[in-house]
Write a protein that holds these residues in place. Structure first.
Motif, PDB file in Angstrom:
ATOM      1  N   GLY A   1       4.482   6.590   7.831  1.00 36.29           N
ATOM      2  CA  GLY A   1       3.566   5.176   7.338  1.00 36.29           C
ATOM      3  C   GLY A   1       4.996   3.838   6.991  1.00 36.29           C
ATOM      4  O   GLY A   1       4.034   3.112   8.160  1.00 36.29           O
ATOM      5  N   GLY A   2       6.213   4.224   7.471  1.00 35.62           N
ATOM      6  CA  GLY A   2       7.246   3.276   7.657  1.00 35.62           C
ATOM      7  C   GLY A   2       6.899   3.166   8.857  1.00 35.62           C
ATOM      8  O   GLY A   2       7.268   2.440   9.489  1.00 35.62           O
ATOM      9  N   ALA A   3       7.421   3.609   9.978  1.00 37.05           N
ATOM     10  CA  ALA A   3       7.344   3.736  11.046  1.00 37.05           C
ATOM     11  C   ALA A   3       6.050   2.609  12.037  1.00 37.05           C
ATOM     12  O   ALA A   3       6.608   2.601  12.573  1.00 37.05           O
TER      13      ALA A   3
ATOM     14  N   ILE B   1       8.693  -7.271   9.413  1.00 36.14           N
ATOM     15  CA  ILE B   1       8.056  -7.488   8.394  1.00 36.14           C
ATOM     16  C   ILE B   1       9.155  -7.609   7.529  1.00 36.14           C
ATOM     17  O   ILE B   1      10.051  -7.000   6.994  1.00 36.14           O
ATOM     18  N   ALA B   2       8.543  -8.600   6.856  1.00 35.93           N
ATOM     19  CA  ALA B   2       9.058  -9.583   5.459  1.00 35.93           C
ATOM     20  C   ALA B   2      10.064  -7.969   4.723  1.00 35.93           C
ATOM     21  O   ALA B   2       9.253  -7.202   4.356  1.00 35.93           O
ATOM     22  N   PRO B   3      10.907  -8.768   3.976  1.00 30.86           N
ATOM     23  CA  PRO B   3      11.961  -7.411   2.944  1.00 30.86           C
ATOM     24  C   PRO B   3      10.933  -7.210   1.612  1.00 30.86           C
ATOM     25  O   PRO B   3       9.945  -7.929   1.342  1.00 30.86           O
ATOM     26  N   PHE B   4      11.024  -6.343   1.738  1.00 33.33           N
ATOM     27  CA  PHE B   4       9.397  -5.792   0.249  1.00 33.33           C
ATOM     28  C   PHE B   4      10.876  -6.307  -1.353  1.00 33.33           C
ATOM     29  O   PHE B   4      12.279  -6.087  -1.036  1.00 33.33           O
ATOM     30  N   GLY B   5       9.810  -6.477  -2.638  1.00 32.70           N
ATOM     31  CA  GLY B   5      10.838  -6.667  -4.078  1.00 32.70           C
ATOM     32  C   GLY B   5      11.350  -5.804  -3.980  1.00 32.70           C
ATOM     33  O   GLY B   5      10.991  -4.457  -3.639  1.00 32.70           O
TER      34      GLY B   5
ATOM     35  N   ASN C   1       1.191  -1.219   0.004  1.00 35.02           N
ATOM     36  CA  ASN C   1       0.142  -0.115   0.091  1.00 35.02           C
ATOM     37  C   ASN C   1       1.116   1.231   0.005  1.00 35.02           C
ATOM     38  O   ASN C   1       0.668   2.241  -0.814  1.00 35.02           O
ATOM     39  N   LEU C   2       1.963   1.496   0.828  1.00 36.21           N
ATOM     40  CA  LEU C   2       2.396   2.251   0.986  1.00 36.21           C
ATOM     41  C   LEU C   2       3.410   2.876  -0.486  1.00 36.21           C
ATOM     42  O   LEU C   2       3.868   3.826  -0.588  1.00 36.21           O
ATOM     43  N   VAL C   3       3.790   1.357  -0.453  1.00 38.49           N
ATOM     44  CA  VAL C   3       4.476   1.662  -2.282  1.00 38.49           C
ATOM     45  C   VAL C   3       4.195   2.046  -3.106  1.00 38.49           C
ATOM     46  O   VAL C   3       4.687   3.417  -4.062  1.00 38.49           O
ATOM     47  N   GLY C   4       2.839   1.527  -3.474  1.00 38.27           N
ATOM     48  CA  GLY C   4       1.979   1.505  -4.377  1.00 38.27           C
ATOM     49  C   GLY C   4       1.711   3.076  -4.620  1.00 38.27           C
ATOM     50  O   GLY C   4       1.100   3.747  -5.514  1.00 38.27           O
TER      51      GLY C   4
ATOM     52  N   GLY D   1      12.865   3.199   1.429  1.00 34.52           N
ATOM     53  CA  GLY D   1      12.790   1.550   0.181  1.00 34.52           C
ATOM     54  C   GLY D   1      14.179   0.847   1.199  1.00 34.52           C
ATOM     55  O   GLY D   1      14.158  -0.379   0.914  1.00 34.52           O
ATOM     56  N   ALA D   2      15.084   1.576   1.496  1.00 38.60           N
ATOM     57  CA  ALA D   2      16.372   0.610   1.691  1.00 38.60           C
ATOM     58  C   ALA D   2      15.433  -0.049   3.354  1.00 38.60           C
ATOM     59  O   ALA D   2      16.324  -1.292   3.264  1.00 38.60           O
ATOM     60  N   PHE D   3      14.940   0.240   4.017  1.00 40.71           N
ATOM     61  CA  PHE D   3      14.499  -0.114   5.295  1.00 40.71           C
ATOM     62  C   PHE D   3      13.154  -1.548   4.719  1.00 40.71           C
ATOM     63  O   PHE D   3      13.468  -2.545   5.014  1.00 40.71           O
ATOM     64  N   ALA D   4      12.913  -0.737   3.509  1.00 40.78           N
ATOM     65  CA  ALA D   4      11.388  -2.092   3.254  1.00 40.78           C
ATOM     66  C   ALA D   4      12.593  -3.392   2.880  1.00 40.78           C
ATOM     67  O   ALA D   4      11.831  -4.831   2.775  1.00 40.78           O
ATOM     68  N   LEU D   5      13.971  -3.036   2.152  1.00 40.66           N
ATOM     69  CA  LEU D   5      14.658  -4.162   1.460  1.00 40.66           C
ATOM     70  C   LEU D   5      14.892  -4.998   2.513  1.00 40.66           C
ATOM     71  O   LEU D   5      15.357  -6.251   2.314  1.00 40.66           O
ATOM     72  N   VAL D   6      15.435  -4.719   3.472  1.00 43.39           N
ATOM     73  CA  VAL D   6      16.197  -5.286   4.564  1.00 43.39           C
ATOM     74  C   VAL D   6      14.537  -5.965   5.580  1.00 43.39           C
ATOM     75  O   VAL D   6      15.277  -7.271   5.957  1.00 43.39           O
ATOM     76  N   GLY D   7      13.131  -5.392   5.443  1.00 40.68           N
ATOM     77  CA  GLY D   7      12.249  -5.809   6.621  1.00 40.68           C
ATOM     78  C   GLY D   7      12.505  -4.785   7.812  1.00 40.68           C
ATOM     79  O   GLY D   7      13.274  -4.333   8.242  1.00 40.68           O
ATOM     80  N   LEU D   8      11.268  -4.631   7.462  1.00 35.63           N
ATOM     81  CA  LEU D   8      10.848  -3.138   8.944  1.00 35.63           C
ATOM     82  C   LEU D   8      10.719  -4.293  10.079  1.00 35.63           C
ATOM     83  O   LEU D   8      10.228  -4.982  10.115  1.00 35.63           O
ATOM     84  N   LYS D   9      11.118  -3.833  11.752  1.00 35.80           N
ATOM     85  CA  LYS D   9      10.742  -3.597  12.388  1.00 35.80           C
ATOM     86  C   LYS D   9      10.572  -2.995  13.735  1.00 35.80           C
ATOM     87  O   LYS D   9      10.949  -1.812  13.066  1.00 35.80           O
ATOM     88  N   LEU D  10      10.820  -3.420  15.108  1.00 38.73           N
ATOM     89  CA  LEU D  10      10.588  -2.267  15.660  1.00 38.73           C
ATOM     90  C   LEU D  10      11.869  -0.682  16.057  1.00 38.73           C
ATOM     91  O   LEU D  10      11.811   0.117  16.116  1.00 38.73           O
TER      92      LEU D  10
END
Length: 321
Positions: A256-258, A269-273, A74-77, A118-127
């Motif tokens: 949103g990422g936070a 949260i699993a890494p994004f494409g 949703n955020l990326v799109g 985007g950098a955080f999304a690539l490695v996976g988001l967490k606390l």
């Protein structure tokens, strides 16, 4: 539950979400007149933040439920759609003119925020990522407000006044506070319906939650940005319109990422494409470069943005199907 009923409930959620976000923006915009801030900052902070509320709530709700594809999709799109499809459609109808400060200050800040997310999304988001993005969000807000304040004695710029008037009468600020509270409640309720039924549709149609996230859900949660942008451009408020879209992308990425990272807690949260994240960053850079060329988006440049969206969407769908 039938597909038709799921689709109807999802659409009802989008309508409620759009109405709630609209009332949230109107209330926040009217109260913001008291602050006497520049039109770009009203677009970036007040309206950009308000119209991004659906993305925050939908992605946060999806993250709490462990639906990483929908949360990040949703955020990326939305980030891709805002600076390609929405900006392109508005500029095709009427070329967009902005002040020189937008490509110099707001646009690069937006690109920086999108890149960090985007950098955080690539490695996976967490606390930890959620906390860092929250701190960056506060820093970005403080920076924007400090750079764009208007002296209290100055009259409110006409383009801002036209967008948010009528302002609340003296002693009636609480009316707008109630409007904001009700708008937020409607946004939360609509987001709940959207997440529940979008996930159900994904399973019924046999497509991934990620694809549903950056197509149907992203389009739905971007409706407030589209409505606000069209209204601002009709009134010749290019700064406000572009500020809204750039601010929405900045806050989608940082706040949103936070929200997604904090909702995930200790569970990552699993890494994004990679393809989707790259497309999101490049879309932001493309919009920035076009604005930097002449502080405007012409009709031919708008067509470039629309083509970028049309080419990106099928590639992302095929990569995540």
């Amino acid at each position: 539950m039938s597909t038709l009923l799921v689709a109807v409930l999802g659409l009802a959620g989008l309508v409620l979400l759009t109405f709630g976000a609209d009332q949230l923006v109107v209330g926040a915009g009217r109260l913001a007149t008291v602050l006497r801030v520049a039109p770009v900052i009203v677009g970036v902070v007040v309206i950009g933040l308000g119209t991004s509320a659906p993305e925050f709530v939908v992605s946060g709700t999806a993250a709490v439920r462990g639906n990483a594809g929908l949360a990040l999709g949703n955020l990326v799109g939305s980030n891709i759609l805002n600076v390609t499809l929405i900006l392109g459609v508005v500029a095709v109808v009427s070329p967009v003119l902005v002040r020189s400060s937008v490509p110099v200050r707001e646009a690069p800040l937006m690109v920086a925020g999108v890149t960090v997310f985007g950098a955080f999304a690539l490695v996976g988001l967490k606390l930890v990522a959620g906390v860092l993005l929250a701190l960056l969000s506060i820093g970005a807000l403080v920076l924007l407000v400090r750079l764009s304040r208007v002296p209290p004695d100055d009259p409110l710029p006409d383009d801002v006044a036209a967008f948010v008037e009528p302002s609340p009468p003296p002693g009636r600020w609480w009316v707008e506070a109630i409007r904001i509270a009700l708008g937020l409640a409607a946004t939360l309720g609509g987001a709940q319906l959207v997440v529940d039924n979008a996930s159900t549709l994904a399973h019924l149609w046999g497509v991934s939650d990620t694809v549903i996230g950056f197509t149907l859900v992203a389009c739905g949660t971007s409706l407030p940005e589209l409505m606000t942008s069209v209204q601002a451009q009709r009134r010749g408020q290019g700064d406000l319109m572009v500020g809204n879209l750039l601010g929405s992308n900045l806050f989608n990425s940082l706040i949103g990422g936070a929200v997604v990272g904090l909702a995930a807690g200790r569970d990552r949260i699993a890494p994004f494409g990679f393809a989707a994240v790259t497309a999101m960053v490049l879309a932001g850079v493309l919009a920035w470069l076009l604005l930097k060329r002449g502080s405007r988006i012409t009709r031919p440049e708008a067509c470039v943005l629309l083509c970028a969206y049309c080419l990106t969407l099928p590639l992302l769908i095929s990569a995540n199907s």
